[in-house]
Motif scaffolding. Structure first.
Motif, mmCIF file in Angstrom:
data_model
loop_
_atom_site.group_PDB
_atom_site.id
_atom_site.type_symbol
_atom_site.label_atom_id
_atom_site.label_comp_id
_atom_site.label_asym_id
_atom_site.label_seq_id
_atom_site.Cartn_x
_atom_site.Cartn_y
_atom_site.Cartn_z
ATOM 1 N N GLU A 25 0.796 -1.234 0.000
ATOM 2 C CA GLU A 25 0.000 0.000 0.000
ATOM 3 C C GLU A 25 0.823 1.277 0.000
ATOM 4 O OE1 GLU A 25 -2.449 -0.599 3.403
ATOM 5 O OE2 GLU A 25 -3.503 -2.277 2.447
ATOM 6 N N GLU A 26 2.090 1.190 0.328
ATOM 7 C CA GLU A 26 2.913 2.396 0.410
ATOM 8 C C GLU A 26 4.239 2.188 -0.313
ATOM 9 O OE1 GLU A 26 1.980 5.097 4.227
ATOM 10 O OE2 GLU A 26 3.461 3.516 4.536
ATOM 11 N N THR A 27 4.740 3.264 -0.894
ATOM 12 C CA THR A 27 5.993 3.197 -1.649
ATOM 13 C C THR A 27 6.882 4.365 -1.245
ATOM 14 O OG1 THR A 27 4.773 2.233 -3.504
ATOM 15 C CG2 THR A 27 6.963 3.110 -3.998
ATOM 16 N N THR A 28 8.169 4.088 -1.026
ATOM 17 C CA THR A 28 9.121 5.160 -0.758
ATOM 18 C C THR A 28 9.786 5.543 -2.078
ATOM 19 O OG1 THR A 28 9.548 4.042 1.333
ATOM 20 C CG2 THR A 28 10.947 5.908 0.804
ATOM 21 N N ILE A 29 9.956 6.847 -2.264
ATOM 22 C CA ILE A 29 10.559 7.377 -3.495
ATOM 23 C C ILE A 29 11.883 8.034 -3.107
ATOM 24 C CG2 ILE A 29 10.263 9.007 -5.401
ATOM 25 C CD1 ILE A 29 7.146 8.813 -4.566
ATOM 26 N N PHE A 30 12.980 7.502 -3.629
ATOM 27 C CA PHE A 30 14.305 8.074 -3.364
ATOM 28 C C PHE A 30 14.785 8.779 -4.622
ATOM 29 C CE2 PHE A 30 14.004 4.778 -0.204
ATOM 30 C CZ PHE A 30 14.613 5.340 0.903
ATOM 31 N N THR A 31 15.203 10.023 -4.484
ATOM 32 C CA THR A 31 15.675 10.802 -5.632
ATOM 33 C C THR A 31 17.126 11.207 -5.405
ATOM 34 O OG1 THR A 31 13.450 11.683 -5.905
ATOM 35 C CG2 THR A 31 15.234 12.850 -7.045
ATOM 36 N N PHE A 32 17.979 10.856 -6.361
ATOM 37 C CA PHE A 32 19.388 11.264 -6.336
ATOM 38 C C PHE A 32 19.563 12.192 -7.539
ATOM 39 C CE2 PHE A 32 18.848 7.050 -4.579
ATOM 40 C CZ PHE A 32 19.525 7.124 -3.368
ATOM 41 N N ALA A 33 19.813 13.470 -7.276
ATOM 42 C CA ALA A 33 19.786 14.474 -8.352
ATOM 43 C C ALA A 33 21.186 14.946 -8.690
ATOM 44 C CB ALA A 33 18.918 15.657 -7.920
ATOM 45 N N TYR A 34 21.458 15.022 -9.978
ATOM 46 C CA TYR A 34 22.769 15.441 -10.480
ATOM 47 C C TYR A 34 22.569 16.514 -11.548
ATOM 48 C CZ TYR A 34 24.306 11.184 -8.207
ATOM 49 O OH TYR A 34 24.544 10.209 -7.279
ATOM 50 N N THR A 35 23.549 17.394 -11.667
ATOM 51 C CA THR A 35 23.525 18.371 -12.762
ATOM 52 C C THR A 35 24.864 18.357 -13.486
ATOM 53 O OG1 THR A 35 24.370 20.193 -11.415
ATOM 54 C CG2 THR A 35 21.981 19.971 -11.555
ATOM 55 N N LYS A 36 24.773 18.729 -14.754
ATOM 56 C CA LYS A 36 25.979 18.988 -15.554
ATOM 57 C C LYS A 36 25.761 20.369 -16.142
ATOM 58 C CE LYS A 36 27.755 15.847 -18.591
ATOM 59 N NZ LYS A 36 27.750 15.070 -19.827
ATOM 60 N N SER A 37 26.711 21.257 -15.964
ATOM 61 C CA SER A 37 26.478 22.606 -16.467
ATOM 62 C C SER A 37 27.710 23.134 -17.175
ATOM 63 C CB SER A 37 26.095 23.535 -15.317
ATOM 64 O OG SER A 37 27.260 23.998 -14.674
ATOM 65 N N ARG A 38 27.501 24.197 -17.924
ATOM 66 C CA ARG A 38 28.623 24.833 -18.611
ATOM 67 C C ARG A 38 29.058 26.080 -17.870
ATOM 68 N NH1 ARG A 38 26.579 26.269 -23.490
ATOM 69 N NH2 ARG A 38 24.628 25.112 -23.412
ATOM 70 N N TYR A 39 28.751 26.123 -16.576
ATOM 71 C CA TYR A 39 29.260 27.218 -15.758
ATOM 72 C C TYR A 39 30.731 26.999 -15.455
ATOM 73 C CZ TYR A 39 24.805 29.465 -14.856
ATOM 74 O OH TYR A 39 23.639 30.143 -14.988
ATOM 75 N N TRP A 40 31.408 28.101 -15.200
ATOM 76 C CA TRP A 40 32.820 28.024 -14.852
ATOM 77 C C TRP A 40 32.974 27.367 -13.479
ATOM 78 C CZ3 TRP A 40 35.707 30.121 -10.873
ATOM 79 C CH2 TRP A 40 37.097 30.065 -11.042
ATOM 80 N N GLY A 41 34.122 26.717 -13.263
ATOM 81 C CA GLY A 41 34.425 26.174 -11.930
ATOM 82 C C GLY A 41 34.305 24.669 -11.926
ATOM 83 N N PRO A 42 35.011 24.008 -10.964
ATOM 84 C CA PRO A 42 35.052 22.544 -10.960
ATOM 85 C C PRO A 42 33.685 21.900 -10.754
ATOM 86 C CG PRO A 42 36.061 23.476 -8.958
ATOM 87 C CD PRO A 42 35.809 24.614 -9.894
ATOM 88 N N ALA A 43 32.793 22.565 -10.024
ATOM 89 C CA ALA A 43 31.481 21.961 -9.779
ATOM 90 C C ALA A 43 30.407 22.598 -10.656
ATOM 91 C CB ALA A 43 31.117 22.093 -8.309
ATOM 92 N N GLY A 44 30.805 23.469 -11.575
ATOM 93 C CA GLY A 44 29.845 24.041 -12.522
ATOM 94 C C GLY A 44 28.657 24.712 -11.858
ATOM 95 N N GLY A 45 28.908 25.466 -10.781
ATOM 96 C CA GLY A 45 27.800 26.173 -10.114
ATOM 97 C C GLY A 45 26.906 25.237 -9.324
#
Ligand code: FES
Ligand code: FE2
Length: 349
Positions: free
Chosen positions: A248-268
């Motif tokens: 009757e119940e479901t857990t939803i796990f979300t792992f979110a990632y981005t790829k960007s063209r911003y400057w810097g090692p982590a791209g903003g």
């Protein structure tokens, strides 16, 4: 393979501190605990002595102590009774892993592959956990069609008045189902357009592949100019796992990632992380609200009047039954072909 035989997330790792935590997986109560040395363990959440919930106990060094009579259990489930030192007892254990900011559990003895995260060049911006009062199949239905996005969602998806222009394509394999969507984008505020680098005539692109050991979808979201092919400055990749607590119940796990063209090692990633956490949490809560409000939570499609976006429901159910639950394929029909017949064929390249 059965439901418990796949590596499934059961808790975000940040929520497992010094106290044991009770989780529920496929109808089984499981206690997670982290020992003083940092090792994580998972046992059935019932004391073999007189059936107390072990999750109400406490961690003492490398062991979990039951609060009722003080018996203790190590990470393998081996128990000791202070009052009867020669007594042998054992709690049922589960295999456990801490990975990608979550605690993952499976039955002992099964040998599934761990889900592959293809995140080279991406940055993790947030991880979320939500609970829906609906069975696995209905939750997967919601996350695998975009016809609900105009009315349910604020940010992702397509505008209702132009929904008929949206193209959808289905690409099933024996073990996966890929869905590809393309169409006019929703209104996006000038601030988000600037941050995400969305151009005036960009379309919204939304593609995902669903896997079934365990059940999860990998989504790619971005915006793109249909003529020049130029893309938005930022792309999102979401790994969303659908984990039944029970029927009757479901857990939803979300792992979110981005790829960007911003400057810097982590791209903003820091700014994008803040934005994504807010937006995604809000959008998934909207999905959960829809799922909680369903009038009938029967997971079968028979009796539903399905649209051209719903072909995926039958494809997913076949693989949930066969791969996730380990049943022989039962064949799912639903009223799909009749609706599909009048629709243009998908033209997605
Ligand atoms: S019920 Fe757990 S020690 Fe007695
Ligand atoms: Fe949704």
């Amino acid at each position: 393979m059965g439901c418990l035989d796949h590596w499934q997330p059961v808790l975000l790792a940040r929520n497992l501190g010094k106290k044991p935590v009770a989780v529920r997986l496929c109808g089984k109560d499981v206690v997670l605990f982290r020992t003083r040395s940092g090792k994580v363990a998972a046992l059935e959440d019932i004391c073999p002595h007189r059936r107390m919930r072990l999750s109400l106990g406490s961690v003492v060094g490398e062991r979990l102590r039951c609060m009722y009579h003080g018996w203790t259990f190590d990470c393998e489930g081996a128990g000791e009774s202070p009052a009867s030192p020669k007594l042998y007892t054992c709690a049922q254990k589960y295999d456990v892993l801490e990975k990608h900011h979550a605690i993952w559990v499976k039955s002992v003895g099964s040998t599934p592959e761990f889900p592959a995260f293809e995140i080279d060049g991406y940055h993790n911006v947030c991880n979320l956990q939500h609970r829906a009062q609906a069975p696995l199949e209905l939750v997967v239905d919601n996350f695998c069609e975009i016809e609900h996005t105009p009315t349910t969602h604020a940010f992702f998806g397509y505008p209702l008045e132009r929904m008929h222009e949206v193209e959808v394509g289905f690409y099933p394999t024996d073990r996966t189902v890929r869905v590809v969507n393309r169409g006019p984008r929703k209104h996006v505020s000038w601030f988000l357009r600037a941050v995400l680098g969305i151009g005036g005539n960009h379309q919204f692109r939304d593609e995902w592949t669903t896997h079934f050991s365990p059940v999860y979808s990998v989504y790619d979201h971005w915006w793109q100019d249909p003529d020049s092919g130029a893309e938005s400055r930022v792309r999102f990749r979401l790994y969303i796992f659908f984990v039944p607590r029970d029927d009757e119940e479901t857990t939803i796990f979300t792992f979110a990632y981005t790829k960007s063209r911003y400057w810097g090692p982590a791209g903003g990633a820091r700014l994008l992380g803040w934005l994504m956490r807010r937006k995604l949490d809000y959008e998934i809560r909207l999905d959960v609200g829809i799922l909680n409000g369903l009038a009938d939570k029967n997971p079968h499609v028979e009796g539903m009047k399905l649209s051209r976006f719903d072909r995926v429901l039958g494809l997913n159910r076949d693989r949930i039954n066969r791969i996730y639950r380990g049943f022989a394929s039962m064949g799912v029909t639903g009223d799909i072909s009749e609706v599909d017949a009048g629709m243009p064929r998908p033209k997605i390249s």
